[in-house]
Design a protein around this motif. Sequence first.
Motif, PDB file in Angstrom:
ATOM      1  N   VAL A  65       9.265  -3.446  -1.789  1.00  0.00           N
ATOM      2  CA  VAL A  65       9.177  -2.835  -0.400  1.00  0.00           C
ATOM      3  C   VAL A  65       8.960  -3.994   0.703  1.00  0.00           C
ATOM      4  N   HIS A  66       8.625  -4.918   0.036  1.00  0.00           N
ATOM      5  CA  HIS A  66       8.294  -6.246   1.057  1.00  0.00           C
ATOM      6  C   HIS A  66       8.579  -7.528   0.645  1.00  0.00           C
ATOM      7  N   GLU A  67       8.841  -8.555   1.438  1.00  0.00           N
ATOM      8  CA  GLU A  67       9.317  -9.817   0.739  1.00  0.00           C
ATOM      9  C   GLU A  67       8.344 -10.352  -0.054  1.00  0.00           C
ATOM     10  N   THR A  68       7.162 -10.057   0.130  1.00  0.00           N
ATOM     11  CA  THR A  68       6.062 -10.565  -0.680  1.00  0.00           C
ATOM     12  C   THR A  68       6.118  -9.980  -2.162  1.00  0.00           C
ATOM     13  N   PHE A 134      -0.285 -14.751 -15.959  1.00  0.00           N
ATOM     14  CA  PHE A 134       0.389 -15.484 -15.272  1.00  0.00           C
ATOM     15  C   PHE A 134      -0.360 -16.830 -14.575  1.00  0.00           C
ATOM     16  N   ARG A 135      -1.597 -16.579 -14.745  1.00  0.00           N
ATOM     17  CA  ARG A 135      -2.498 -17.779 -14.135  1.00  0.00           C
ATOM     18  C   ARG A 135      -2.143 -17.988 -12.482  1.00  0.00           C
ATOM     19  N   VAL A 136      -2.224 -16.799 -11.900  1.00  0.00           N
ATOM     20  CA  VAL A 136      -1.994 -16.796 -10.650  1.00  0.00           C
ATOM     21  C   VAL A 136      -3.268 -16.544  -9.789  1.00  0.00           C
ATOM     22  N   MET A 137      -3.412 -17.410  -8.677  1.00  0.00           N
ATOM     23  CA  MET A 137      -4.501 -17.024  -7.845  1.00  0.00           C
ATOM     24  C   MET A 137      -4.044 -16.673  -6.529  1.00  0.00           C
ATOM     25  N   PRO A 138      -4.107 -15.272  -6.408  1.00  0.00           N
ATOM     26  CA  PRO A 138      -3.713 -14.936  -5.230  1.00  0.00           C
ATOM     27  C   PRO A 138      -4.704 -15.161  -3.897  1.00  0.00           C
ATOM     28  N   ARG A 139      -3.723 -14.722  -2.891  1.00  0.00           N
ATOM     29  CA  ARG A 139      -4.247 -14.690  -1.434  1.00  0.00           C
ATOM     30  C   ARG A 139      -4.780 -13.458  -1.003  1.00  0.00           C
ATOM     31  N   GLN A 140      -5.889 -13.283  -0.319  1.00  0.00           N
ATOM     32  CA  GLN A 140      -6.462 -11.908   0.153  1.00  0.00           C
ATOM     33  C   GLN A 140      -5.498 -11.610   1.145  1.00  0.00           C
ATOM     34  N   LEU A 141      -5.204 -10.229   0.977  1.00  0.00           N
ATOM     35  CA  LEU A 141      -4.229  -9.617   2.028  1.00  0.00           C
ATOM     36  C   LEU A 141      -5.050  -9.265   3.350  1.00  0.00           C
ATOM     37  N   ASP A 142      -4.360  -9.769   4.415  1.00  0.00           N
ATOM     38  CA  ASP A 142      -5.222  -9.526   5.756  1.00  0.00           C
ATOM     39  C   ASP A 142      -4.650  -8.182   6.273  1.00  0.00           C
ATOM     40  N   LEU A 143      -5.131  -7.673   7.297  1.00  0.00           N
ATOM     41  CA  LEU A 143      -4.892  -6.360   7.710  1.00  0.00           C
ATOM     42  C   LEU A 143      -3.509  -6.063   8.178  1.00  0.00           C
ATOM     43  N   ARG A 144      -3.131  -7.408   8.988  1.00  0.00           N
ATOM     44  CA  ARG A 144      -1.531  -7.188   9.361  1.00  0.00           C
ATOM     45  C   ARG A 144      -0.566  -7.208   8.355  1.00  0.00           C
ATOM     46  N   MET A 145      -0.830  -7.911   7.063  1.00  0.00           N
ATOM     47  CA  MET A 145       0.165  -7.769   6.040  1.00  0.00           C
ATOM     48  C   MET A 145      -0.042  -6.398   5.218  1.00  0.00           C
ATOM     49  N   ILE A 146      -1.400  -5.718   5.480  1.00  0.00           N
ATOM     50  CA  ILE A 146      -1.257  -4.519   4.721  1.00  0.00           C
ATOM     51  C   ILE A 146      -0.346  -3.329   5.445  1.00  0.00           C
ATOM     52  N   GLU A 148       2.002  -4.160   7.168  1.00  0.00           N
ATOM     53  CA  GLU A 148       3.564  -4.281   7.050  1.00  0.00           C
ATOM     54  C   GLU A 148       4.147  -3.884   5.672  1.00  0.00           C
ATOM     55  N   ILE A 149       3.122  -3.826   4.712  1.00  0.00           N
ATOM     56  CA  ILE A 149       3.761  -3.282   3.127  1.00  0.00           C
ATOM     57  C   ILE A 149       3.709  -1.815   3.308  1.00  0.00           C
ATOM     58  N   VAL A 150       2.580  -1.046   3.958  1.00  0.00           N
ATOM     59  CA  VAL A 150       2.465   0.364   4.093  1.00  0.00           C
ATOM     60  C   VAL A 150       3.908   0.878   4.743  1.00  0.00           C
ATOM     61  N   ALA A 151       4.305  -0.020   5.813  1.00  0.00           N
ATOM     62  CA  ALA A 151       5.426   0.272   6.642  1.00  0.00           C
ATOM     63  C   ALA A 151       6.648   0.302   5.455  1.00  0.00           C
ATOM     64  N   GLY A 152       6.578  -0.739   4.788  1.00  0.00           N
ATOM     65  CA  GLY A 152       7.498  -1.170   3.752  1.00  0.00           C
ATOM     66  C   GLY A 152       7.714  -0.037   2.714  1.00  0.00           C
ATOM     67  N   TYR A 153       6.737   0.473   2.472  1.00  0.00           N
ATOM     68  CA  TYR A 153       6.945   1.614   1.488  1.00  0.00           C
ATOM     69  C   TYR A 153       7.672   2.779   2.207  1.00  0.00           C
ATOM     70  N   ALA A 154       7.047   3.056   3.468  1.00  0.00           N
ATOM     71  CA  ALA A 154       7.971   4.172   4.254  1.00  0.00           C
ATOM     72  C   ALA A 154       9.353   3.789   4.524  1.00  0.00           C
ATOM     73  N   ASN A 155       9.652   2.602   4.891  1.00  0.00           N
ATOM     74  CA  ASN A 155      11.217   2.463   5.209  1.00  0.00           C
ATOM     75  C   ASN A 155      11.915   2.277   3.787  1.00  0.00           C
ATOM     76  N   ALA A 156      11.254   1.928   2.808  1.00  0.00           N
ATOM     77  CA  ALA A 156      12.028   1.927   1.390  1.00  0.00           C
ATOM     78  C   ALA A 156      12.147   3.458   1.035  1.00  0.00           C
ATOM     79  N   ALA A 157      11.307   4.452   1.304  1.00  0.00           N
ATOM     80  CA  ALA A 157      11.465   5.595   1.053  1.00  0.00           C
ATOM     81  C   ALA A 157      12.559   6.410   1.777  1.00  0.00           C
ATOM     82  N   ARG A 158      12.573   5.957   3.171  1.00  0.00           N
ATOM     83  CA  ARG A 158      13.539   6.480   3.965  1.00  0.00           C
ATOM     84  C   ARG A 158      15.048   6.238   3.676  1.00  0.00           C
ATOM     85  N   ARG A 159      15.287   4.896   2.915  1.00  0.00           N
ATOM     86  CA  ARG A 159      16.364   4.458   2.375  1.00  0.00           C
ATOM     87  C   ARG A 159      17.036   5.298   1.227  1.00  0.00           C
ATOM     88  N   MET A 160      15.857   5.513   0.431  1.00  0.00           N
ATOM     89  CA  MET A 160      16.399   6.171  -0.679  1.00  0.00           C
ATOM     90  C   MET A 160      16.595   7.513  -0.324  1.00  0.00           C
TER      91      MET A 160
END
Length: 651
Positions: A65-68, A134-146, A148-160
């Motif tokens: 739902v998002h490039e990340t 996977f030995r991944v150290m993630p970066r904390q999501l900031d509010l802007r990206m949160i 974006e991802i919420v909008a990504g879910y909405a847009n993906a649902a619309r496309r389906m």
Amino acid sequence: MTTAAFPNLFRPLQLRAVRLKNRIMSTGHDTILPTDGLVNDALIAYHEARARGGVGLIVSQVAGVHETARYTSHMLMATDDRCIEGYRKLADACHSHGSIVFSQLFHPGREIMEGADGLLTPAYAPSVSPNERFRVMPRQLDLRMIDEIVAGYANAARRMHQAGLDGVEFVASHGYLPAQFFNPRVNRRTDNYGGPLENRLRFAVEALMAMRSATSEDFVIGMRISGSERDEQGLTSDEALESCRQLEPYLDYVSVTAGTSASLGGAVHIVPPMAYRSAYLASDGSRFRRALNIPVFLAGRINQPHEAEAVLAQGAADVCGMTRALICDPEMPVKASEGRSDDIRACIACNQACIGHFHRGVPISCIQHPETGRELKFGTLTLAARPKKIMVVGGGPAGMKAAATAAVRGHQVTLYEASTQLGGQAQLAQLLPRRAEFGGIITNLSRELELAQVRVVKGVRVDYALVNAEKPDAVIVATGARPYLPEIPCDGSVQIVEAWQVLKKQVKTGSRVVVADWRCDWIGPGVAEMLVNDGCSVELAVNGTHPGELLPLYVRDNIASELHKSGIRVTPYARLFGSDDGAVYMQHSVSAQPIIFENIDTLVLCLGHEPEDELSAMLDSMAEVHMIGDCLAPRTAEEAVYEGLKIGVAL
């Protein structure tokens, strides 16, 4: 059509405007079939085969739902309108057979497996909480990206929705991003998305509400969640259930599974191997179903129709995920509905060509049904232009599949097996601890022979004279392999035997045993565990980095667990050299330093196999001779069955 034997399994279910014709579901699972992040003809053919076979609900694999969200380099993406056309074709193809289609909508959070071009991809999560597996150290999501991802879910649902799918599934299972927000040990935020449960659910609430606003009241929105992540730091059963209770107003169903991608032990439950009993998550399903007022879907080794019927009858679920059963036999639902349960090709949960292929980055298949994932090439068998008289020599998986396939195409086929039983090495594989289901490949292929009306002759060893007397148009040689036994310097003080002798109970090993495992598959660890169960003290020496190095990951990790619990000491990088004076000598395959095992009674050799190819040399002068399976080159049952299919189609 009769469904009397399965009254619950074939009872329809209404979800908003959608009506499932039965309670059988193909859950979302990666296939590696898409190209360029888009639905293609291969993926459509794969799902259409299951729709044609009668499945009620198909949940297509995760769509980012998002490039990340790109947790692999070969996943589907729903981040722009280019995806709509492919999903529309998928929906139309499956709808034409009466199947309902949902798509999973997905963000992995910190669960990033690999990136494009071999580069490590930045991972984002609620907090800087490392991933163990996977030995991944993630970066904390900031509010802007949160946002974006919420909008990504909405847009993906619309496309389906625009593509004509019937619904979407919000993936909160297996420790992926929504579950990372739910989990207070992973989500350590101090803002409105962390702390109390209400805050930790905020991301999911916003995403689900946005998805509903972007679609319609008729569109189904469900959520997949692990009833327990089966990990010390994972989401507990109580936490998962309370999350579902709070999110219930936004959901049409909850799909329950188990495990987490974040740890090796938790990940085994993503696709549990045959070591786990059938329908082992039924108690989890029951708990969720009692607590919720919306339908509960359940997966977890629900392998055959009678198992699914029992799960439904006891109130453990409203719909049963039977994904690997459908990978192994796409026609399972229609066979069950028509009272042909004996014709169903039952999955043996070997994991080799389904999830095993995914972890190797190659398209999905099945060791018993290699047509899976290859529907465009092998989906329809055509009658041979000129029927031939075909002689198949060898009744292991390769010969059985070749004979059945050729007979279905109209050839006159006789299968010869030297022993009194069909199955080849599968007869031995089923003797190992927790591998009894592997014998199912024999049962399934035997049924294919019966249905194809192949003439089977057992107890006859084929030689040149017999072939010459029969005068077949073509001979398929599938004579298998025997244990490879190199010359080993020894003085006789240590008994040296091979794995087949141990499995057949032809030898007594004594109390102290070394198992030399060159192949690094399931044979060495299985023999070691078997001997420990018989009271022996066993050391496993593997000529590789770890036991089960060649096996599918979840099978390997289950084996590692059992070896540890059994107290079997494992020595890696161990190349066999020889034995004398009661000791076994090995060499470290990297440092070249000696490794010595002292006071040993028996050395068990698991050093691979060599071809039984003498017959093919005798038949060299004949016009059409084909070698398949281990007699061509010793490998696994997957290659044997696939080569049987290929030659059966080619003749």
